[in-house]
Design an enzyme around this catalytic site. Structure first.
Site, PDB file in Angstrom:
ATOM      1  N   ASP A   1     -45.426 -27.311  48.727  1.00  0.00           N
ATOM      2  CA  ASP A   1     -45.077 -28.580  49.115  1.00  0.00           C
ATOM      3  C   ASP A   1     -43.750 -28.978  48.292  1.00  0.00           C
ATOM      4  O   ASP A   1     -43.241 -28.224  47.469  1.00  0.00           O
ATOM      5  CB  ASP A   1     -45.932 -29.681  48.912  1.00  0.00           C
ATOM      6  CG  ASP A   1     -46.245 -29.804  47.456  1.00  0.00           C
ATOM      7  OD1 ASP A   1     -46.477 -28.758  46.777  1.00  0.00           O
ATOM      8  OD2 ASP A   1     -46.519 -30.728  46.824  1.00  0.00           O
TER       9      ASP A   1
ATOM     10  N   HIS B   1     -46.223 -23.766  44.243  1.00  0.00           N
ATOM     11  CA  HIS B   1     -46.570 -25.013  45.130  1.00  0.00           C
ATOM     12  C   HIS B   1     -45.796 -24.498  46.473  1.00  0.00           C
ATOM     13  O   HIS B   1     -44.483 -24.446  46.120  1.00  0.00           O
ATOM     14  CB  HIS B   1     -46.606 -26.181  44.646  1.00  0.00           C
ATOM     15  CG  HIS B   1     -45.579 -26.962  44.077  1.00  0.00           C
ATOM     16  ND1 HIS B   1     -44.713 -27.267  45.011  1.00  0.00           N
ATOM     17  CD2 HIS B   1     -44.892 -26.926  42.978  1.00  0.00           C
ATOM     18  CE1 HIS B   1     -43.536 -28.019  44.096  1.00  0.00           C
ATOM     19  NE2 HIS B   1     -43.938 -27.440  42.804  1.00  0.00           N
TER      20      HIS B   1
ATOM     21  N   GLU C   1     -42.784 -22.381  38.089  1.00  0.00           N
ATOM     22  CA  GLU C   1     -42.019 -23.484  38.223  1.00  0.00           C
ATOM     23  C   GLU C   1     -40.695 -23.294  37.876  1.00  0.00           C
ATOM     24  O   GLU C   1     -40.328 -22.309  36.953  1.00  0.00           O
ATOM     25  CB  GLU C   1     -42.704 -24.623  37.538  1.00  0.00           C
ATOM     26  CG  GLU C   1     -44.046 -25.332  38.018  1.00  0.00           C
ATOM     27  CD  GLU C   1     -43.630 -26.206  39.083  1.00  0.00           C
ATOM     28  OE1 GLU C   1     -42.474 -26.475  39.585  1.00  0.00           O
ATOM     29  OE2 GLU C   1     -44.815 -26.992  39.550  1.00  0.00           O
TER      30      GLU C   1
ATOM     31  N   GLU D   1     -48.967 -30.152  45.409  1.00  0.00           N
ATOM     32  CA  GLU D   1     -48.644 -30.288  43.772  1.00  0.00           C
ATOM     33  C   GLU D   1     -47.858 -31.553  43.321  1.00  0.00           C
ATOM     34  O   GLU D   1     -48.338 -32.226  42.413  1.00  0.00           O
ATOM     35  CB  GLU D   1     -47.925 -29.067  43.338  1.00  0.00           C
ATOM     36  CG  GLU D   1     -47.926 -28.881  41.726  1.00  0.00           C
ATOM     37  CD  GLU D   1     -46.815 -29.317  41.028  1.00  0.00           C
ATOM     38  OE1 GLU D   1     -46.736 -29.649  39.843  1.00  0.00           O
ATOM     39  OE2 GLU D   1     -45.975 -29.970  41.908  1.00  0.00           O
ATOM     40  N   GLU D   2     -47.112 -31.684  44.215  1.00  0.00           N
ATOM     41  CA  GLU D   2     -46.118 -33.275  43.838  1.00  0.00           C
ATOM     42  C   GLU D   2     -46.801 -34.187  43.886  1.00  0.00           C
ATOM     43  O   GLU D   2     -46.228 -35.486  43.391  1.00  0.00           O
ATOM     44  CB  GLU D   2     -44.881 -32.968  44.803  1.00  0.00           C
ATOM     45  CG  GLU D   2     -44.010 -31.708  44.698  1.00  0.00           C
ATOM     46  CD  GLU D   2     -43.349 -31.860  43.433  1.00  0.00           C
ATOM     47  OE1 GLU D   2     -43.210 -32.588  42.469  1.00  0.00           O
ATOM     48  OE2 GLU D   2     -42.274 -30.882  43.152  1.00  0.00           O
TER      49      GLU D   2
HETATM   50 ZN    ZN Z   1     -42.731 -28.115  41.167  1.00  0.00          ZN
END
Ligand code: ZN
Length: 390
Positions: free
Chosen positions: A74, A72, A167, A141-142
């Site tokens: 963000d 991701h 991740e 994603e967050e």
């Molecule tokens: Zn993450």
């Protein structure tokens, strides 16, 4: 690519303040890195909203095996910047400490950079891969995995044979994750003076009835998943009422469920909805409403080639064979899990538990090692013919 170049790519990513927004700038920067290979890659920008763009970059041969890398773009808010020793958006490098600092250094611009550099390295080496490698870089994603949701809906993941989400997790390979259901229940009452509560409808009293019923019902979900354990339920926010001599006309609670495959998310939704409907039906003064916020399905992988390969290769790069692990957190994998094909999804990438904290960092050694490791996994998964460029 030199180590300094790898470090500077990560620094440049950290410098882009993509706090729950502005992922288009990250997508533009990553695309620019692939410009020298424009004839060998397909770059697709998939807009989500203004300033927010998912990015898909594909290289290799459509006939072979397809490996996805996802990260991701963000990051979460830095919080109180005065608490940081290092500017959260400078990408400070401390060579003595062997660390790169900044928001996203761990979660997960280092993982995103690693995936990008794996592809750039193969292009630079002129490695002819038998299959295809695809980067799926996501927005948001967050705050709800909606970038991955859009990419999955649009079919970008349907051709994959395996997906590595980079991740931050380097102690093991995460192959299963609990699902997440956040829900909110509101209760609407009728205000009155507290000396005459019979004139009003107490929204808190009504909400408590839901609370007790939900607690009881969710606690009956006692099945245990072999890798994920039990489903959990926790009511985390409750509020209502304005002052002590007024009957409250509004109350609200929010709960969080970490789900396991033994109970589908749909089953949980209908269980909770039924409590609300039954209570409303039993008492005309009861006005409860429920909504579900960004629910995510659990991820479970059986034995598969990608996990096996990622484990087998790991002792060459780390001091042990990375164990298979599970997580109770949500990530883009829950969205990609809903693609047409059930390919394995694993989580492994550089980073640590400084994620989301002050002075978030990634260890430089670990970052660089993860790139070599992921390159090896990618080459072996899709297969390569090594040709030397003249
Ligand atoms: Zn993450």
């Amino acid at each position: 690519m030199t180590n300094n170049e790898k470090i500077s790519i990560l620094q440049n990513l950290i410098k882009i303040e993509s706090v729950n927004d502005h992922e288009a700038q990250v997508a533009d920067y990553i695309s620019s890195l692939f410009e020298p290979y424009a004839d060998q890659v397909e770059v697709q920008k998939v807009p989500f909203s203004k300033g927010r763009t998912n990015l898909v970059i594909t290289m290799g041969n459509p006939n072979g095996k397809h490996l996805g890398f996802s990260g991701h773009m963000d990051v979460v808010d830095p919080g109180n910047v005065d608490e940081w020793q290092h500017d959260p958006f400078s990408g400070d490098v401390d060579l003595n400490a062997g660390k790169i600092f900044g928001r996203g250094a761990s979660d997960m611009k280092s993982g995103l950079a690693a995936a990008v550099i794996v592809m750039l390295t193969l292009l630079e080496k002129g490695t002819e891969i038998e299959g295809q490698i695809k980067l799926l870089a996501t927005v948001g994603e967050e705050t709800g995995e909606y970038g991955a949701h859009v990419l999955t809906q649009d079919g970008y993941a349907d051709d994959l044979d395996g997906l590595i989400i980079t991740e931050p997790h380097m102690d093991g390979i995460i192959t299963s994750c609990k699902g997440v259901i956040d829900y909110q229940v509101t209760s609407t009452g009728v205000p009155a003076h507290s000396s005459r509560p019979d004139m009003g409808v107490n929204a808190i009293d009504n909400l408590i009835q839901f609370y007790l019923a939900a607690k009881k019902l969710m606690a009956q979900h006692t099945e245990v998943n072999a890798t994920l354990g039990q489903m959990t339920h926790s009511v985390d926010i409750i509020s209502g009422g304005k002052q002590v001599n007024s009957v409250p006309d509004y109350a609200m609670l929010k709960g969080n469920i970490r789900s396991i495959p033994e109970y589908s998310n749909e089953e949980i939704f209908s269980d909770l909805q039924k409590i609300v409907d039954d209570l409303n039906a039993q008492d005309t003064k009861m006005k409860l409403k429920i909504k579900f916020i960004y629910p995510e399905v659990p991820i479970v992988n059986g034995e598969n080639e990608l996990t096996k390969l990622a484990q087998e290769i790991s002792p060459k790069y780390f001091d042990k064979t990375l164990p298979v692990e599970s997580s109770s957190g949500a990530n883009d994998g829950s969205e990609f899990r809903q693609a047409e094909k059930q390919f394995p999804i694993i989580l492994v990438g550089p980073g640590n538990n400084s994620s989301h904290g002050y002075d978030e960092y990634v260890a430089i050694d670990q970052y660089l090692t993860s790139i070599d490791y992921l390159t090896d996994v990618a080459e072996q998964f899709v297969g390569v013919h090594v040709v030397t460029k003249i």
